[in-house]
Enzyme design. Structure first.
Site, PDB file in Angstrom:
ATOM      1  N   LYS A 129      39.049   4.820 -18.502  1.00 47.27           N
ATOM      2  CA  LYS A 129      38.088   5.538 -17.668  1.00 47.27           C
ATOM      3  C   LYS A 129      37.164   4.581 -16.917  1.00 47.27           C
ATOM      4  CE  LYS A 129      38.278   9.861 -20.223  1.00 47.27           C
ATOM      5  NZ  LYS A 129      39.217   9.598 -21.342  1.00 47.27           N
TER       6      LYS A 129
HETATM    7  C1  LIG Z   1      40.344  10.538 -21.586  1.00 46.36           C
HETATM    8  C2  LIG Z   1      41.401   9.950 -22.442  1.00 46.36           C
HETATM    9  C3  LIG Z   1      42.729  10.431 -22.417  1.00 46.36           C
HETATM   10  C4  LIG Z   1      43.150  11.638 -21.613  1.00 46.36           C
HETATM   11  O1  LIG Z   1      43.192  11.382 -20.240  1.00 46.36           O
HETATM   12  P1  LIG Z   1      43.273  12.618 -19.203  1.00 46.36           P
HETATM   13  O2  LIG Z   1      43.225  11.967 -17.876  1.00 46.36           O
HETATM   14  O3  LIG Z   1      42.058  13.468 -19.482  1.00 46.36           O
HETATM   15  O4  LIG Z   1      44.533  13.338 -19.459  1.00 46.36           O
HETATM   16  C5  LIG Z   1      43.687   9.787 -23.190  1.00 46.36           C
HETATM   17  N1  LIG Z   1      43.356   8.739 -23.969  1.00 46.36           N
HETATM   18  C6  LIG Z   1      42.093   8.261 -24.047  1.00 46.36           C
HETATM   19  C7  LIG Z   1      41.810   7.134 -24.957  1.00 46.36           C
HETATM   20  C8  LIG Z   1      41.078   8.841 -23.281  1.00 46.36           C
HETATM   21  O5  LIG Z   1      39.831   8.364 -23.375  1.00 46.36           O
END
Ligand SMILES: *Cc1c(COP(=O)(O)O)cnc(C)c1O
Length: 451
Positions: A129
């Protein structure tokens, strides 16, 4: 074949000049006006509560894909995103934003024959993210640069990883205040420190409740007319400026493995489906992706939909891959838009499988014991989906997204694999810092805090 990079650059420049028009975004609820990139970023959600979606997606020139292995990550990202930003951010500024966003590596690591892990966790908070949060914060900072009187307030609820990435991404960005709500006692020690120790323009509210309580307060605040003066915006993947840059790493993985000259299957461990939805945008831009797998834990709304065609969201269930504990994935509607609700066509490009915690634990052990690779629970779910789908693609190579560093899920990883993980420097730097948070219990207290 000899590729003239200058020629490619020139061509793309011409293309850029031609495309120096505004991209418009429409609401997927179709009851709100179309808006610019800037407005979509600042609003987050349309006035009719719909998610924004770009009006056009123009494939990149074949010369781009011919030359991709000779381009830097920054050049690739610029080519991929520029049409979505249009003329609203000057070319040089956009390049600068991209350079700051991509300040870390995206290694593609071979785990076993024809199976690779795309490691997205080398950023400042060790979560994928970071890419979206860094890009969004810098775009917002650019749009705020002449805005001396008013501020934007980014309000986020987090169950762990989102908050840390947003806090780090927005740290020190002028004209933006960030307020993070997290459930008291429900995030890990490392995650809590990432949220509460930065200071400056980042404030952490510790909510006496669970994640859903935090989420409800945030939603309520967005609809609250009496908070209009706060210019509230969201920073989760419903925001186009956090969502779209996630397409970059599909291009980077292709660049790394193009020489294998094999079809590529991607498996994304999916929660809100922002990542995989960005991957589908990359495919629309012409990236040759054979197939997508959305791998989920037992929160299986999408796998069930692919089985029976009925979209039936459920309350979320807690698992060891908790960043994917989402009962009603908010980006799925964007995916349906791209396939115009044609389920049969959709299934040609896309599969979705669900796995239990027990299967996830087994996969972590298998990957470690046979290959010596440490996967955390989200990556392991991605691996499982990939293995399953690759049976249908005997000539393909598969890539699963490893979305967090194992240290973020320290207890599960150390107990499952019987290993001791060294603490990476990014994490070490927050461990010694003092937590600062404000405890709240009710929405009224949030309002008082916002002022
Ligand atoms: C947010 C997250 C996901 C999921 O990603 P999306 O884009 O919401 O499908 C998967 N793994 C981790 C570690 C995350 O922080």
């Amino acid at each position: 074949m000899i590729i003239d990079i200058n020629l490619v650059a020139k061509k793309s420049k011409i293309k850029y000049l031609q495309s120096k028009i505004q991209m418009k975004y429409y609401s997927l609820n179709h009851k709100a006006p179309n808006v610019s990139f800037k407005e979509a970023l600042i609003k987050g959600l349309a006035t009719d509560k719909g998610l924004y979606f770009p009006e056009t997606i123009t494939p990149l020139a074949p010369t781009f894909f011919d030359a991709i292995e000779n381009m830097s990550h920054e050049e690739i990202a610029f080519e991929a995103i520029q049409q979505f930003v249009g003329d609203e951010i000057p070319e040089e500024t956009l390049k600068h934003i991209i350079a700051e966003t991509l300040c870390f590596n995206f290694p593609v690591v071979q785990v076993e024959k024809d199976i690779y892990s795309l490691e997205l966790f080398h950023g400042p908070t060790m979560a994928f993210k970071d890419v979206g949060a860094r890009f969004m914060s810098r775009c917002l900072g650019y749009f705020n640069k002449d805005n001396k009187n008013s501020k934007n307030t980014v309000l986020v609820a987090t169950s762990g990883d989102t908050g840390g990435a947003v806090a780090s991404g927005f740290l020190g960005v002028k004209g933006v205040e960030v307020i993070i709500l997290y459930p008291s006692g429900k995030v890990s020690d490392i995650q809590e420190r990432q949220l509460t120790t930065l200071g400056q323009n980042i404030k952490a509210l510790e909510v006496d409740g669970v994640f859903d309580d935090c989420q409800d307060m945030v939603k309520k605040a967005f609809l609250d007319e009496s908070l209009k003066h706060k210019n509230l915006t969201s920073a989760n993947s419903i925001n186009i400026a956090r969502w779209l840059p996630q397409m970059f790493y599909f291009f980077f993985a292709y660049k790394a493995l193009k020489k294998e000259n094999k079809p590529i299957v991607f498996s994304c461990p999916s929660g809100n489906f922002g990542n995989i939805c960005a991957g589908i945008i990359a495919k629309k831009l012409g990236l040759p992706i054979e197939h997508f797998v959305a791998s989920t834990n037992v929160n299986d709304t999408v796998p069930r939909f692919l089985e029976n065609g009925i979209y039936d969201p459920m309350p979320s269930i807690a698992t060891i891959s908790n960043a994917m504990d989402v009962g009603n994935p908010s980006n799925f509607i964007r995916i349906q838009e791209m396939y115009q609700n044609d389920l049969e066509q959709f299934k040609k490009d896309f599969s979705s499988f669900t796995f239990s915690d027990a299967e996830t634990i087994e996969a972590m052990k298998t990957i470690y014991n046979t290959e010596g690779y440490i996967a955390e629970p989200h990556g392991a779910v991605g691996y499982l989906g990939l293995k399953k789908e690759l049976q249908n693609h005997p000539t393909a190579i598969g890539i699963f997204l490893e979305t967090a560093h194992p240290i973020k899920f320290l207890d599960t990883v150390e107990q499952t694999l019987n290993v001791k993980l060294p603490i990476p420097t990014q994490i070490e730097s927050v461990l010694g810092k003092v937590k600062v948070s404000v405890k709240i219990k009710t929405y009224e207290e949030l309002k008082v805090f916002l002022g």
